[in-house]
Design an enzyme around this catalytic site. Structure first.
Site, PDB file in Angstrom:
ATOM      1  CB  VAL A 113      -0.950   0.000   1.231  1.00  0.00           C
ATOM      2  CG1 VAL A 113      -1.953  -1.140   1.146  1.00  0.00           C
ATOM      3  CG2 VAL A 113      -0.163  -0.079   2.552  1.00  0.00           C
ATOM      4  CG  HIS A 120      -3.616  -6.245   0.359  1.00  0.00           C
ATOM      5  ND1 HIS A 120      -2.564  -6.949   0.905  1.00  0.00           N
ATOM      6  CD2 HIS A 120      -4.506  -7.183  -0.066  1.00  0.00           C
ATOM      7  CE1 HIS A 120      -2.808  -8.250   0.810  1.00  0.00           C
ATOM      8  NE2 HIS A 120      -3.969  -8.417   0.223  1.00  0.00           N
ATOM      9  CB  CYS A 131     -15.853  13.063   3.829  1.00  0.00           C
ATOM     10  SG  CYS A 131     -16.500  13.243   2.165  1.00  0.00           S
ATOM     11  CB  SER A 182       5.440 -14.369   3.968  1.00  0.00           C
ATOM     12  OG  SER A 182       4.220 -13.660   4.111  1.00  0.00           O
ATOM     13  CG  ASN A 212      11.466 -14.216   0.420  1.00  0.00           C
ATOM     14  OD1 ASN A 212      12.096 -13.887   1.421  1.00  0.00           O
ATOM     15  ND2 ASN A 212      10.148 -14.181   0.358  1.00  0.00           N
TER      16      ASN A 212
HETATM   17  P1  OAD Z   1       5.373 -10.289   4.876  1.00  0.00           P
HETATM   18  O1  OAD Z   1       5.925  -9.389   5.920  1.00  0.00           O
HETATM   19  O2  OAD Z   1       4.453 -11.379   5.302  1.00  0.00           O
HETATM   20  O3  OAD Z   1       6.551 -10.986   4.072  1.00  0.00           O
HETATM   21  C1  OAD Z   1       7.632 -10.259   3.576  1.00  0.00           C
HETATM   22  C2  OAD Z   1       8.510 -11.225   2.797  1.00  0.00           C
HETATM   23  O4  OAD Z   1       9.576 -10.494   2.227  1.00  0.00           O
HETATM   24  C3  OAD Z   1       9.141 -12.324   3.663  1.00  0.00           C
HETATM   25  O5  OAD Z   1       8.997 -13.576   3.003  1.00  0.00           O
HETATM   26  C4  OAD Z   1      10.615 -11.913   3.759  1.00  0.00           C
HETATM   27  O6  OAD Z   1      11.488 -13.037   3.847  1.00  0.00           O
HETATM   28  C5  OAD Z   1      10.793 -11.187   2.435  1.00  0.00           C
HETATM   29  N1  OAD Z   1      11.863 -10.175   2.436  1.00  0.00           N
HETATM   30  C6  OAD Z   1      12.265  -9.357   3.444  1.00  0.00           C
HETATM   31  N2  OAD Z   1      13.243  -8.528   3.023  1.00  0.00           N
HETATM   32  C7  OAD Z   1      13.452  -8.810   1.717  1.00  0.00           C
HETATM   33  C8  OAD Z   1      14.330  -8.284   0.716  1.00  0.00           C
HETATM   34  N3  OAD Z   1      15.197  -7.294   0.975  1.00  0.00           N
HETATM   35  N4  OAD Z   1      14.277  -8.829  -0.529  1.00  0.00           N
HETATM   36  C9  OAD Z   1      13.419  -9.842  -0.828  1.00  0.00           C
HETATM   37  N5  OAD Z   1      12.568 -10.368   0.087  1.00  0.00           N
HETATM   38  C10 OAD Z   1      12.577  -9.868   1.333  1.00  0.00           C
HETATM   39  O7  OAD Z   1       4.698  -9.337   3.772  1.00  0.00           O
HETATM   40  P2  OAD Z   1       3.645  -9.720   2.636  1.00  0.00           P
HETATM   41  O8  OAD Z   1       3.923 -11.052   2.071  1.00  0.00           O
HETATM   42  O9  OAD Z   1       3.598  -8.553   1.715  1.00  0.00           O
HETATM   43  O10 OAD Z   1      -1.977  -7.256   4.219  1.00  0.00           O
HETATM   44  O11 OAD Z   1       2.309  -9.766   3.480  1.00  0.00           O
HETATM   45  C11 OAD Z   1       1.091  -9.924   2.835  1.00  0.00           C
HETATM   46  C12 OAD Z   1       0.018  -9.120   3.511  1.00  0.00           C
HETATM   47  O12 OAD Z   1      -0.006  -9.416   4.907  1.00  0.00           O
HETATM   48  C13 OAD Z   1       0.259  -7.602   3.483  1.00  0.00           C
HETATM   49  O13 OAD Z   1      -0.147  -6.999   2.266  1.00  0.00           O
HETATM   50  C14 OAD Z   1      -0.605  -7.141   4.618  1.00  0.00           C
HETATM   51  C15 OAD Z   1      -0.243  -8.179   5.663  1.00  0.00           C
HETATM   52  O14 OAD Z   1      -1.196  -8.435   6.617  1.00  0.00           O
HETATM   53  C16 OAD Z   1      -2.873  -6.328   4.595  1.00  0.00           C
HETATM   54  O15 OAD Z   1      -2.590  -5.391   5.305  1.00  0.00           O
HETATM   55  C17 OAD Z   1      -4.246  -6.579   4.065  1.00  0.00           C
END
Ligand code: OAD
Length: 235
Positions: free
Chosen positions: A88, A104, A133, A174, A198
């Protein structure tokens, strides 16, 4: 050749934006149910807004990194390209990506709780907390909270892209939150190739064609340079 990219918080990690899970992750420091649900907002809109106002300030002080820029270049280079993000933060747009499917929502759009209209807002810090608003009702962050549905059009477009993709790059997620987490499986089911970037292996690593370990700001530009000079990239 149809190319799609799915990004998560990890793509912005090297810009200084905190991820959600793992060491230093937002969900380690805060309880999601206190801050990222419609109930929490009804209970205490100011508290929820303080958290989002803080996140806007953090992001506003960050710059897009080489991974965001590489993805923007891919959009220019690949005629059939789709970027889907769970983020976001708006860093893809600031790096030059034009078409972004934001599953999201966005920190930079606010939504009227009465009329549903959306307003773009880049004010940092916000002048009033919680913001209102013109109609007098509370504005809420235009993000998807836990228990809420995603925009159907956006999900449909993302699924279509995953189905079409000959190549899907999964960067910095993740892959624990659906429906985003399903997109790589959809591509694999349709015989597309999936490459994951990752810093560590995820559950998806067992299923994808390749996992490239390392910070995305390093691995993605390097992979893209190699891909472009390969017969597949040139072709
Ligand atoms: P996460 O915090 O769950 O995962 C982040 C991922 O990025 C992990 O697998 C890390 O190992 C990896 N990571 C960290 N640093 C990195 C780097 N420099 N290069 C490559 N990879 C790296 O975040 P999301 O998967 O985005 O939703 O989480 C999904 C959703 O969960 C988010 O959009 C949010 C959250 O709840 C809402 O808010 C609706």
């Amino acid at each position: 050749m149809s190319v799609a990219v799915l990004t998560g918080a990890g793509v912005s990690a090297e810009s200084g934006v905190p991820t959600f899970r793992g060491a230093g992750g937002l969900w380690r420091q805060f309880r999601a149910e206190d801050l990222a649900t419609a109930d929490a907002f009804r209970r205490d809109p100011r508290l929820v807004w303080e958290w989002y106002a803080w996140r806007r300030e953090v992001v506003a002080a960050c710059q897009p990194n080489a991974a965001h820029r590489t993805i923007a270049q891919m959009e220019q280079a690949a005629p059939d390209f789709t970027l889907v993000t769970q983020n976001v933060d708006g860093l893809h747009e600031r790096a030059g990506s034009r078409h972004v499917l934001r599953l999201h929502g966005s920190l930079w759009t606010l939504r009227c709780t009465r009329e549903g209209i959306r307003v773009e807002n880049h004010e940092v810090p916000l002048a009033a907390l919680p913001p209102r608003c013109a109609c007098g009702a509370l504005l809420r962050p235009d993000v998807v909270w836990f228990g809420e549905s995603l925009e159907l059009d956006t999900v449909t477009a993302a699924l279509t892209a995953a189905r079409r993709a000959d190549l899907l790059l999964v960067v910095g997620t993740s892959a624990l939150v659906t429906p985003a987490a399903n997109l790589p499986l959809v591509t694999l089911e349709h015989r597309g190739r999936v490459v994951e970037f990752n810093v560590e292996r995820t559950w998806l690593s067992d299923y994808v064609d390749e996992t490239i370990l390392g910070p995305a700001a390093e691995t993605l530009p390097q992979w893209w340079a190699e891909y472009q000079s390969s017969p597949q990239g040139r072709g």
